[in-house]
Design a protein around this motif. Sequence first.
Motif, mmCIF file in Angstrom:
data_model
loop_
_atom_site.group_PDB
_atom_site.id
_atom_site.type_symbol
_atom_site.label_atom_id
_atom_site.label_comp_id
_atom_site.label_asym_id
_atom_site.label_seq_id
_atom_site.Cartn_x
_atom_site.Cartn_y
_atom_site.Cartn_z
ATOM 1 N N UNK A 117 27.536 23.496 21.315
ATOM 2 C CA UNK A 117 26.450 22.720 20.723
ATOM 3 C C UNK A 117 25.649 23.547 19.723
ATOM 4 N N UNK A 118 25.376 24.807 20.074
ATOM 5 C CA UNK A 118 24.611 25.669 19.160
ATOM 6 C C UNK A 118 25.381 25.956 17.880
ATOM 7 N N UNK A 119 26.704 26.019 17.989
ATOM 8 C CA UNK A 119 27.527 26.319 16.810
ATOM 9 C C UNK A 119 27.741 25.101 15.919
ATOM 10 N N UNK A 120 27.429 23.911 16.431
ATOM 11 C CA UNK A 120 27.678 22.674 15.690
ATOM 12 C C UNK A 120 26.495 22.340 14.783
ATOM 13 N N UNK A 121 26.757 22.104 13.513
ATOM 14 C CA UNK A 121 25.724 21.707 12.556
ATOM 15 C C UNK A 121 26.248 20.549 11.715
ATOM 16 N N UNK A 122 25.317 19.848 11.108
ATOM 17 C CA UNK A 122 25.704 18.731 10.262
ATOM 18 C C UNK A 122 24.654 18.444 9.218
ATOM 19 N N UNK A 123 24.899 17.426 8.436
ATOM 20 C CA UNK A 123 23.924 16.973 7.443
ATOM 21 C C UNK A 123 24.271 15.547 7.060
ATOM 22 N N UNK A 124 23.293 14.856 6.544
ATOM 23 C CA UNK A 124 23.538 13.526 6.000
ATOM 24 C C UNK A 124 22.704 13.350 4.742
ATOM 25 N N UNK A 125 23.347 12.834 3.708
ATOM 26 C CA UNK A 125 22.685 12.549 2.428
ATOM 27 C C UNK A 125 22.756 11.038 2.216
ATOM 28 N N UNK A 126 21.604 10.422 1.945
ATOM 29 C CA UNK A 126 21.515 8.964 1.902
ATOM 30 C C UNK A 126 20.880 8.518 0.595
ATOM 31 N N UNK A 127 21.532 7.590 -0.080
ATOM 32 C CA UNK A 127 20.983 6.947 -1.270
ATOM 33 C C UNK A 127 20.676 5.498 -0.928
ATOM 34 N N UNK A 128 19.429 5.068 -1.157
ATOM 35 C CA UNK A 128 18.966 3.744 -0.762
ATOM 36 C C UNK A 128 18.588 2.904 -1.971
ATOM 37 N N UNK A 129 18.883 1.624 -1.900
ATOM 38 C CA UNK A 129 18.442 0.655 -2.906
ATOM 39 C C UNK A 129 17.959 -0.579 -2.165
ATOM 40 N N UNK A 130 16.697 -0.984 -2.426
ATOM 41 C CA UNK A 130 16.196 -2.129 -1.684
ATOM 42 C C UNK A 130 14.849 -2.616 -2.152
ATOM 43 N N UNK A 131 14.296 -3.556 -1.368
ATOM 44 C CA UNK A 131 13.030 -4.193 -1.703
ATOM 45 C C UNK A 131 12.161 -4.313 -0.460
ATOM 46 N N UNK A 132 10.823 -4.326 -0.700
ATOM 47 C CA UNK A 132 9.857 -4.584 0.355
ATOM 48 C C UNK A 132 8.779 -5.530 -0.174
ATOM 49 N N UNK A 133 8.297 -6.392 0.689
ATOM 50 C CA UNK A 133 7.126 -7.197 0.367
ATOM 51 C C UNK A 133 5.919 -6.480 0.942
ATOM 52 N N UNK A 134 4.997 -6.139 0.084
ATOM 53 C CA UNK A 134 3.852 -5.318 0.463
ATOM 54 C C UNK A 134 2.586 -6.176 0.571
ATOM 55 N N UNK A 135 1.877 -6.045 1.676
ATOM 56 C CA UNK A 135 0.658 -6.819 1.928
ATOM 57 C C UNK A 135 -0.554 -5.907 1.963
ATOM 58 N N UNK A 136 -1.583 -6.273 1.213
ATOM 59 C CA UNK A 136 -2.856 -5.553 1.221
ATOM 60 C C UNK A 136 -3.908 -6.426 1.884
ATOM 61 N N UNK A 137 -4.532 -5.979 2.974
ATOM 62 C CA UNK A 137 -5.558 -6.805 3.626
ATOM 63 C C UNK A 137 -6.817 -6.961 2.775
ATOM 64 N N UNK A 138 -7.044 -6.045 1.823
ATOM 65 C CA UNK A 138 -8.173 -6.141 0.907
ATOM 66 C C UNK A 138 -7.703 -6.687 -0.435
ATOM 67 N N UNK A 139 -8.618 -7.180 -1.208
ATOM 68 C CA UNK A 139 -8.304 -7.769 -2.503
ATOM 69 C C UNK A 139 -7.705 -6.744 -3.463
ATOM 70 N N UNK A 140 -6.527 -7.042 -3.995
ATOM 71 C CA UNK A 140 -5.906 -6.165 -4.994
ATOM 72 C C UNK A 140 -6.729 -6.170 -6.278
ATOM 73 N N UNK A 141 -7.280 -7.311 -6.637
ATOM 74 C CA UNK A 141 -8.098 -7.409 -7.845
ATOM 75 C C UNK A 141 -9.338 -6.521 -7.739
ATOM 76 N N UNK A 142 -9.993 -6.545 -6.580
ATOM 77 C CA UNK A 142 -11.181 -5.706 -6.394
ATOM 78 C C UNK A 142 -10.815 -4.227 -6.397
ATOM 79 N N UNK A 143 -9.680 -3.877 -5.769
ATOM 80 C CA UNK A 143 -9.239 -2.478 -5.756
ATOM 81 C C UNK A 143 -8.974 -1.980 -7.171
ATOM 82 N N UNK A 144 -8.290 -2.779 -7.971
ATOM 83 C CA UNK A 144 -7.931 -2.368 -9.326
ATOM 84 C C UNK A 144 -9.156 -2.174 -10.203
ATOM 85 N N UNK A 145 -10.234 -2.887 -9.924
ATOM 86 C CA UNK A 145 -11.425 -2.854 -10.783
ATOM 87 C C UNK A 145 -12.291 -1.625 -10.574
ATOM 88 N N UNK A 146 -12.084 -0.866 -9.486
ATOM 89 C CA UNK A 146 -12.998 0.243 -9.168
ATOM 90 C C UNK A 146 -12.244 1.558 -9.035
#
Length: 265
Positions: A117-146
Amino acid sequence: MIKQIIPLLLIFIGFSNSSNAQFDGFSHEVGIIAGPIAFQSDYGERYDFSTNAGNTGIGIGLIHYLNFTYDSDYNYTSRTYFNDHFKLRSELSYNKTKLEHFGEYVEGKPSLGKEQLKAMTGSTAITNLGMQLEFSPWSIRDFTARTGSLGPFISLGGQFSYYNAEASSTLGPLGTPLTTFPKYLTPTDGRPYGFSTESGTVWSVVSSVGTRYKLTPISDLMVDLRFQYFFSNWVDGLNPNPEIYKENKANDWLVWFNVGYIYYL
Protein backbone atom coordinates in the motif's frame (compact mmCIF):
# COMPACT_ATOMS: atom_id res chain seq x y z
CA MET A 1 -3.92 15.71 -22.28
CA ILE A 2 -3.70 18.85 -24.45
CA LYS A 3 -5.39 16.92 -27.29
CA GLN A 4 -8.36 16.30 -24.97
CA ILE A 5 -8.55 19.87 -23.61
CA ILE A 6 -8.58 21.60 -27.02
CA PRO A 7 -11.85 19.99 -28.24
CA LEU A 8 -13.53 20.81 -24.93
CA LEU A 9 -12.26 24.40 -25.16
CA LEU A 10 -13.72 24.69 -28.66
CA ILE A 11 -17.02 23.30 -27.35
CA PHE A 12 -16.94 25.83 -24.51
CA ILE A 13 -16.29 28.71 -26.92
CA GLY A 14 -19.03 27.46 -29.23
CA PHE A 15 -21.43 27.11 -26.32
CA SER A 16 -20.66 30.65 -25.15
CA ASN A 17 -21.21 31.99 -28.67
CA SER A 18 -24.48 30.07 -28.87
CA SER A 19 -25.50 31.49 -25.50
CA ASN A 20 -24.75 34.99 -26.74
CA ALA A 21 -27.01 34.40 -29.72
CA GLN A 22 -29.82 32.81 -27.72
CA PHE A 23 -29.66 35.32 -24.85
CA ASP A 24 -28.58 38.46 -26.66
CA GLY A 25 -30.92 40.51 -24.50
CA PHE A 26 -28.86 39.87 -21.35
CA SER A 27 -25.41 40.92 -20.16
CA HIS A 28 -22.39 38.65 -19.83
CA GLU A 29 -19.55 38.11 -17.37
CA VAL A 30 -16.30 36.17 -17.75
CA GLY A 31 -13.75 35.11 -15.20
CA ILE A 32 -11.02 32.78 -14.02
CA ILE A 33 -10.94 30.60 -10.90
CA ALA A 34 -8.19 28.61 -9.17
CA GLY A 35 -7.59 26.85 -5.88
CA PRO A 36 -6.83 23.64 -3.96
CA ILE A 37 -8.78 20.39 -4.28
CA ALA A 38 -9.28 17.55 -1.78
CA PHE A 39 -10.08 14.32 -3.64
CA GLN A 40 -12.06 11.63 -1.80
CA SER A 41 -11.32 8.24 -3.33
CA ASP A 42 -10.33 4.63 -2.66
CA TYR A 43 -6.82 5.74 -1.75
CA GLY A 44 -6.27 5.89 2.00
CA GLU A 45 -8.50 5.40 5.02
CA ARG A 46 -12.00 6.88 5.02
CA TYR A 47 -12.53 9.82 7.42
CA ASP A 48 -8.79 9.97 8.14
CA PHE A 49 -7.27 13.46 8.41
CA SER A 50 -3.95 12.46 6.83
CA THR A 51 -5.85 11.05 3.83
CA ASN A 52 -7.93 14.21 3.43
CA ALA A 53 -4.88 16.45 3.82
CA GLY A 54 -2.55 14.32 1.68
CA ASN A 55 -4.67 13.54 -1.38
CA THR A 56 -4.94 17.10 -2.62
CA GLY A 57 -4.34 18.88 -5.90
CA ILE A 58 -4.92 22.12 -7.78
CA GLY A 59 -7.71 23.21 -10.09
CA ILE A 60 -8.12 26.09 -12.53
CA GLY A 61 -11.06 27.13 -14.66
CA LEU A 62 -12.67 29.60 -17.08
CA ILE A 63 -16.21 30.71 -16.28
CA HIS A 64 -18.97 32.59 -18.09
CA TYR A 65 -22.17 34.05 -16.62
CA LEU A 66 -25.46 35.12 -18.11
CA ASN A 67 -26.61 38.07 -15.98
CA PHE A 68 -30.38 38.52 -16.32
CA THR A 69 -30.41 41.80 -14.34
CA TYR A 70 -29.05 43.83 -17.27
CA ASP A 71 -29.51 43.73 -21.01
CA SER A 72 -26.63 43.70 -23.51
CA ASP A 73 -26.40 47.52 -23.34
CA TYR A 74 -26.18 47.34 -19.53
CA ASN A 75 -29.65 48.78 -18.93
CA TYR A 76 -31.88 47.26 -16.26
CA THR A 77 -34.23 44.50 -17.41
CA SER A 78 -37.67 44.01 -15.88
CA ARG A 79 -37.31 43.46 -12.15
CA THR A 80 -38.66 39.96 -11.76
CA TYR A 81 -37.59 37.67 -8.92
CA PHE A 82 -35.75 35.37 -11.33
CA ASN A 83 -33.86 38.21 -13.06
CA ASP A 84 -32.77 39.71 -9.73
CA HIS A 85 -31.71 36.48 -7.96
CA PHE A 86 -30.43 34.00 -10.56
CA LYS A 87 -27.50 33.71 -12.95
CA LEU A 88 -26.55 30.93 -15.37
CA ARG A 89 -22.94 29.84 -15.09
CA SER A 90 -21.02 27.79 -17.67
CA GLU A 91 -17.52 26.52 -17.01
CA LEU A 92 -14.46 24.80 -18.41
CA SER A 93 -12.09 23.62 -15.69
CA TYR A 94 -9.12 21.33 -15.15
CA ASN A 95 -7.69 19.75 -12.01
CA LYS A 96 -5.06 17.18 -11.14
CA THR A 97 -4.51 15.31 -7.88
CA LYS A 98 -1.72 13.00 -6.74
CA LEU A 99 -2.97 10.07 -4.65
CA GLU A 100 -1.43 7.88 -1.96
CA HIS A 101 -2.56 5.50 0.79
CA PHE A 102 -2.64 7.07 4.27
CA GLY A 103 -3.98 5.97 7.66
CA GLU A 104 -3.73 2.98 9.97
CA TYR A 105 -3.39 0.42 7.15
CA VAL A 106 0.07 1.71 6.23
CA GLU A 107 1.23 2.44 9.78
CA GLY A 108 2.57 0.29 12.61
CA LYS A 109 4.34 -3.08 12.39
CA PRO A 110 5.69 -3.73 8.85
CA SER A 111 4.01 -6.36 6.69
CA LEU A 112 3.87 -7.21 3.00
CA GLY A 113 0.40 -5.68 2.69
CA LYS A 114 1.46 -2.40 4.31
CA GLU A 115 4.53 -2.19 2.11
CA GLN A 116 2.40 -2.80 -0.97
CA LEU A 117 0.00 0.00 0.00
CA LYS A 118 2.81 2.43 0.85
CA ALA A 119 4.52 1.71 -2.47
CA MET A 120 1.31 2.29 -4.46
CA THR A 121 0.71 5.79 -5.85
CA GLY A 122 -1.63 7.26 -8.40
CA SER A 123 -3.03 10.42 -9.90
CA THR A 124 -6.08 11.62 -11.74
CA ALA A 125 -6.38 14.56 -14.13
CA ILE A 126 -9.92 15.77 -14.86
CA THR A 127 -11.24 18.20 -17.46
CA ASN A 128 -14.81 19.40 -16.80
CA LEU A 129 -17.38 21.15 -18.97
CA GLY A 130 -20.75 22.07 -17.52
CA MET A 131 -23.33 24.50 -16.21
CA GLN A 132 -24.78 25.61 -12.87
CA LEU A 133 -27.81 27.68 -11.96
CA GLU A 134 -26.67 30.14 -9.34
CA PHE A 135 -29.05 31.64 -6.75
CA SER A 136 -28.37 34.80 -4.75
CA PRO A 137 -30.62 35.32 -1.70
CA TRP A 138 -29.89 39.08 -1.90
CA SER A 139 -30.72 41.36 -4.81
CA ILE A 140 -28.16 41.12 -7.63
CA ARG A 141 -29.14 44.63 -8.75
CA ASP A 142 -28.44 46.07 -5.30
CA PHE A 143 -25.12 44.19 -5.06
CA THR A 144 -23.97 45.48 -8.45
CA ALA A 145 -24.78 49.09 -7.53
CA ARG A 146 -22.49 49.29 -4.47
CA THR A 147 -18.69 48.90 -4.57
CA GLY A 148 -17.54 46.98 -1.49
CA SER A 149 -20.76 44.99 -1.10
CA LEU A 150 -21.03 41.22 -0.63
CA GLY A 151 -23.16 38.90 -2.76
CA PRO A 152 -23.53 35.38 -1.29
CA PHE A 153 -24.79 32.58 -3.51
CA ILE A 154 -25.50 28.88 -3.80
CA SER A 155 -25.58 26.87 -7.02
CA LEU A 156 -26.48 23.48 -8.45
CA GLY A 157 -25.68 21.95 -11.81
CA GLY A 158 -24.02 19.17 -13.76
CA GLN A 159 -20.75 18.59 -15.60
CA PHE A 160 -19.38 16.23 -18.21
CA SER A 161 -15.80 15.21 -17.43
CA TYR A 162 -12.88 13.54 -19.14
CA TYR A 163 -10.49 11.85 -16.68
CA ASN A 164 -7.07 10.28 -17.04
CA ALA A 165 -6.18 7.98 -14.13
CA GLU A 166 -2.76 6.50 -13.41
CA ALA A 167 -1.63 3.89 -10.87
CA SER A 168 1.83 2.45 -10.20
CA SER A 169 4.04 0.94 -7.53
CA THR A 170 7.68 1.35 -6.61
CA LEU A 171 7.78 -2.44 -6.04
CA GLY A 172 7.23 -3.13 -9.73
CA PRO A 173 4.36 -3.41 -12.24
CA LEU A 174 0.94 -3.72 -10.63
CA GLY A 175 -1.09 -6.89 -11.18
CA THR A 176 1.02 -9.48 -9.34
CA PRO A 177 0.75 -10.81 -5.74
CA LEU A 178 4.24 -9.46 -4.99
CA THR A 179 3.45 -5.83 -5.85
CA THR A 180 -0.29 -5.45 -5.41
CA PHE A 181 -2.50 -5.48 -2.31
CA PRO A 182 -4.94 -8.44 -2.59
CA LYS A 183 -8.15 -6.38 -2.81
CA TYR A 184 -6.89 -4.74 -6.00
CA LEU A 185 -6.26 -8.11 -7.69
CA THR A 186 -9.98 -8.99 -7.64
CA PRO A 187 -11.90 -8.58 -10.93
CA THR A 188 -14.26 -5.59 -10.85
CA ASP A 189 -16.89 -4.24 -13.25
CA GLY A 190 -15.69 -6.38 -16.16
CA ARG A 191 -12.02 -5.48 -15.61
CA PRO A 192 -9.41 -8.04 -14.52
CA TYR A 193 -8.26 -5.99 -11.53
CA GLY A 194 -9.55 -3.43 -9.05
CA PHE A 195 -7.19 -0.81 -10.48
CA SER A 196 -6.99 0.86 -13.87
CA THR A 197 -4.77 3.23 -15.80
CA GLU A 198 -7.45 4.01 -18.36
CA SER A 199 -8.99 7.29 -19.47
CA GLY A 200 -12.73 7.77 -19.63
CA THR A 201 -15.70 10.10 -19.44
CA VAL A 202 -18.18 10.56 -16.62
CA TRP A 203 -21.10 12.76 -15.58
CA SER A 204 -21.15 14.52 -12.22
CA VAL A 205 -23.41 16.70 -10.11
CA VAL A 206 -21.93 19.94 -8.77
CA SER A 207 -23.05 22.16 -5.89
CA SER A 208 -21.36 25.32 -4.63
CA VAL A 209 -21.66 27.91 -1.89
CA GLY A 210 -19.74 31.18 -1.90
CA THR A 211 -19.81 34.93 -2.11
CA ARG A 212 -18.74 37.76 -4.35
CA TYR A 213 -17.09 41.01 -3.32
CA LYS A 214 -17.80 44.06 -5.50
CA LEU A 215 -14.27 45.23 -6.35
CA THR A 216 -15.13 47.87 -8.96
CA PRO A 217 -18.33 48.72 -10.90
CA ILE A 218 -17.32 46.18 -13.58
CA SER A 219 -15.37 43.53 -11.64
CA ASP A 220 -15.83 41.18 -8.67
CA LEU A 221 -13.71 38.93 -6.52
CA MET A 222 -15.23 35.57 -5.64
CA VAL A 223 -14.64 32.73 -3.18
CA ASP A 224 -16.40 29.44 -3.81
CA LEU A 225 -16.52 26.07 -2.02
CA ARG A 226 -17.64 23.28 -4.34
CA PHE A 227 -18.75 19.69 -3.93
CA GLN A 228 -18.53 17.49 -7.04
CA TYR A 229 -19.90 13.94 -7.04
CA PHE A 230 -18.97 11.62 -9.93
CA PHE A 231 -21.29 8.88 -11.17
CA SER A 232 -18.38 6.45 -11.33
CA ASN A 233 -15.89 4.86 -8.93
CA TRP A 234 -13.12 4.64 -11.55
CA VAL A 235 -12.14 8.33 -11.68
CA ASP A 236 -9.23 7.78 -9.27
CA GLY A 237 -8.12 4.57 -11.02
CA LEU A 238 -9.13 2.29 -8.10
CA ASN A 239 -12.37 0.34 -7.67
CA PRO A 240 -12.14 -2.77 -5.45
CA ASN A 241 -15.05 -5.14 -6.01
CA PRO A 242 -17.91 -3.47 -4.03
CA GLU A 243 -19.66 -6.80 -3.47
CA ILE A 244 -16.67 -7.97 -1.45
CA TYR A 245 -15.13 -4.78 -0.10
CA LYS A 246 -18.09 -2.79 1.24
CA GLU A 247 -15.88 -0.01 2.56
CA ASN A 248 -15.04 1.05 -1.00
CA LYS A 249 -18.53 1.05 -2.51
CA ALA A 250 -18.93 4.87 -2.65
CA ASN A 251 -18.22 6.69 -5.91
CA ASP A 252 -15.42 9.23 -6.13
CA TRP A 253 -16.01 12.87 -5.18
CA LEU A 254 -14.04 16.01 -4.48
CA VAL A 255 -14.16 19.33 -2.66
CA TRP A 256 -12.71 22.39 -4.38
CA PHE A 257 -12.08 25.75 -2.69
CA ASN A 258 -11.39 28.37 -5.33
CA VAL A 259 -10.82 32.10 -5.61
CA GLY A 260 -11.88 33.90 -8.75
CA TYR A 261 -11.86 37.20 -10.60
CA ILE A 262 -14.93 38.14 -12.67
CA TYR A 263 -15.18 40.89 -15.28
CA TYR A 264 -18.44 42.35 -16.61
CA LEU A 265 -18.51 42.60 -20.41
